[in-house]
Motif scaffolding. Sequence first.
Motif, mmCIF file in Angstrom:
data_model
loop_
_atom_site.group_PDB
_atom_site.id
_atom_site.type_symbol
_atom_site.label_atom_id
_atom_site.label_comp_id
_atom_site.label_asym_id
_atom_site.label_seq_id
_atom_site.Cartn_x
_atom_site.Cartn_y
_atom_site.Cartn_z
ATOM 1 N N VAL A 1 9.626 -0.532 -8.374
ATOM 2 C CA VAL A 1 8.340 -0.432 -9.068
ATOM 3 C C VAL A 1 8.181 0.955 -9.698
ATOM 4 C CG1 VAL A 1 5.830 -0.674 -8.861
ATOM 5 C CG2 VAL A 1 7.325 -2.134 -7.509
ATOM 6 N N GLN A 2 8.633 1.982 -9.008
ATOM 7 C CA GLN A 2 8.549 3.332 -9.573
ATOM 8 C C GLN A 2 9.417 3.436 -10.836
ATOM 9 O OE1 GLN A 2 10.286 6.788 -7.459
ATOM 10 N NE2 GLN A 2 8.269 7.728 -7.667
ATOM 11 N N ASP A 3 10.601 2.855 -10.793
ATOM 12 C CA ASP A 3 11.460 2.853 -11.986
ATOM 13 C C ASP A 3 10.775 2.126 -13.143
ATOM 14 O OD1 ASP A 3 13.425 4.291 -10.767
ATOM 15 O OD2 ASP A 3 14.974 2.741 -10.874
ATOM 16 N N ALA A 4 10.151 0.991 -12.847
ATOM 17 C CA ALA A 4 9.484 0.212 -13.893
ATOM 18 C C ALA A 4 8.350 1.024 -14.516
ATOM 19 C CB ALA A 4 8.957 -1.096 -13.305
ATOM 20 N N ASP A 5 7.586 1.730 -13.700
ATOM 21 C CA ASP A 5 6.483 2.550 -14.202
ATOM 22 C C ASP A 5 7.030 3.706 -15.037
ATOM 23 O OD1 ASP A 5 3.713 3.131 -14.398
ATOM 24 O OD2 ASP A 5 3.861 4.618 -12.803
ATOM 25 N N LYS B 1 14.756 10.491 -16.653
ATOM 26 C CA LYS B 1 16.049 9.792 -16.631
ATOM 27 C C LYS B 1 16.840 10.147 -15.362
ATOM 28 C CE LYS B 1 19.304 11.129 -19.602
ATOM 29 N NZ LYS B 1 20.684 11.424 -19.176
ATOM 30 N N GLU B 2 16.830 11.415 -15.001
ATOM 31 C CA GLU B 2 17.584 11.865 -13.825
ATOM 32 C C GLU B 2 16.927 11.441 -12.517
ATOM 33 O OE1 GLU B 2 20.541 13.126 -13.943
ATOM 34 O OE2 GLU B 2 20.420 12.979 -16.131
ATOM 35 N N LEU B 3 15.666 11.062 -12.610
ATOM 36 C CA LEU B 3 14.931 10.706 -11.384
ATOM 37 C C LEU B 3 14.931 9.204 -11.098
ATOM 38 C CD1 LEU B 3 11.803 13.038 -11.846
ATOM 39 C CD2 LEU B 3 13.752 13.406 -10.313
ATOM 40 N N MET B 4 15.565 8.428 -11.967
ATOM 41 C CA MET B 4 15.545 6.973 -11.766
ATOM 42 C C MET B 4 16.224 6.620 -10.446
ATOM 43 S SD MET B 4 13.881 5.967 -14.404
ATOM 44 C CE MET B 4 14.106 4.200 -14.477
ATOM 45 N N GLY C 1 6.842 11.923 -3.134
ATOM 46 C CA GLY C 1 7.949 11.815 -2.185
ATOM 47 C C GLY C 1 8.923 10.763 -2.667
ATOM 48 N N PRO C 2 10.134 10.730 -2.084
ATOM 49 C CA PRO C 2 11.059 9.658 -2.461
ATOM 50 C C PRO C 2 10.521 8.314 -1.961
ATOM 51 C CG PRO C 2 11.979 11.018 -0.697
ATOM 52 C CD PRO C 2 10.669 11.641 -1.083
ATOM 53 N N MET C 3 10.763 7.259 -2.703
ATOM 54 C CA MET C 3 10.282 5.936 -2.297
ATOM 55 C C MET C 3 11.152 5.468 -1.123
ATOM 56 S SD MET C 3 7.897 5.712 -4.468
ATOM 57 C CE MET C 3 7.269 4.075 -4.109
ATOM 58 N N SER C 4 10.514 4.984 -0.082
ATOM 59 C CA SER C 4 11.281 4.695 1.133
ATOM 60 C C SER C 4 11.855 3.280 1.179
ATOM 61 C CB SER C 4 10.419 4.952 2.370
ATOM 62 O OG SER C 4 9.309 4.098 2.354
ATOM 63 N N THR C 5 11.416 2.392 0.268
ATOM 64 C CA THR C 5 11.985 1.037 0.280
ATOM 65 C C THR C 5 12.546 0.689 -1.100
ATOM 66 O OG1 THR C 5 9.925 -0.061 -0.387
ATOM 67 C CG2 THR C 5 10.260 0.289 1.980
ATOM 68 N N MET D 1 0.833 -1.207 0.000
ATOM 69 C CA MET D 1 0.000 0.000 0.000
ATOM 70 C C MET D 1 0.869 1.258 0.000
ATOM 71 S SD MET D 1 -3.145 -0.688 -0.319
ATOM 72 C CE MET D 1 -3.808 0.961 -0.127
ATOM 73 N N GLU D 2 1.954 1.221 0.762
ATOM 74 C CA GLU D 2 2.827 2.382 0.836
ATOM 75 C C GLU D 2 3.465 2.677 -0.522
ATOM 76 O OE1 GLU D 2 6.665 3.416 3.420
ATOM 77 O OE2 GLU D 2 6.640 3.005 1.291
ATOM 78 N N ILE D 3 3.851 1.617 -1.213
ATOM 79 C CA ILE D 3 4.437 1.793 -2.547
ATOM 80 C C ILE D 3 3.427 2.470 -3.476
ATOM 81 C CG2 ILE D 3 5.236 0.578 -4.624
ATOM 82 C CD1 ILE D 3 6.430 -1.571 -2.746
ATOM 83 N N ILE D 4 2.209 1.952 -3.495
ATOM 84 C CA ILE D 4 1.192 2.464 -4.416
ATOM 85 C C ILE D 4 0.831 3.917 -4.082
ATOM 86 C CG2 ILE D 4 -1.189 2.127 -5.205
ATOM 87 C CD1 ILE D 4 -0.732 -0.898 -4.781
ATOM 88 N N GLU D 5 0.755 4.218 -2.794
ATOM 89 C CA GLU D 5 0.385 5.581 -2.382
ATOM 90 C C GLU D 5 1.422 6.623 -2.764
ATOM 91 O OE1 GLU D 5 -0.727 5.932 1.835
ATOM 92 O OE2 GLU D 5 -1.759 4.020 1.601
#
Length: 225
Positions: A118-122, A182-185, A108-112, A94-98
């Motif tokens: 998953v954010q990179d994949a998206d 690209k810079e945010l990966m 926000g930055p992903m904490s795990t 849930m935290e990832i999706i939120e």
Amino acid sequence: MNHTELIAAAEHFAREQLGGDTTGHDWYHTDRVRNMAALIAGSEGANTVICTVAALLHDVADEKLNASKEAGLLKVQVWLEGHLPDEAARRHIMEIIETMSFSGGGGGPMSTLEGQVVQDADRLDALGAIGIARTMVFSGAKGRPVYDPEIAPRDESLQKEYRDYSKGTAVNHFYEKLLKLKELMNTAYGRQLAEERHQFMLDFLEQFYKEWNQGAAPSGSRQLD
Ligand code: ADP
Ligand code: NI
């Protein structure tokens, strides 16, 4: 329910929820993100089951496909409660999706590590040839023109502006979001994959302007008689 069954059930749920979407959140987007998440997870040593389930469910909660962001998240929460007894795993997903969505200041930055994967994949699915195609389809669905030389790109960090589709163009979306990704990966492997897709978009834009201007002869060069 073992991991294989959990993933199959999540896949079934996502297919059913996203099947009819034509704005860039269709099932095949989710399927690509899920495959990419597993690929990056393998290279980064992340938990593949968490990454895969989060990737499968990431767009089910999207505010564009639900009455509200809260309603979308609740739908996913209820589904998880019925399929995943491990409460810590549920909270992690849930935290990832939120936190994942780009909109509204980049999120926000992903904490795990799993969230970063998953954010990179998206984000990768928003780049390259697929990213270009999705941007055009999305723009068409929102009634945005492909390009208008008189409309300048905007600062997309404002949530309000980001969702106000009336003032932008598909081509501006490259400058407002896609070329920044690209810079945010988050992960090294994700960044490596983003390079090629980033370059492909730059090449596309160069060719696009070239074709756009090809018929317009420079002043003084046209001889009428
Ligand atoms: P995601 O689900 O990948 O986080 P979005 O929901 O923001 O992405 O958008 C889905 C697709 O539509 C993406 O490919 C994105 O680049 C594109 N898109 C999003 N916003 C716009 C916009 N304002 N103009 C054109 N294309 C957009
Ligand atoms: Ni997505």
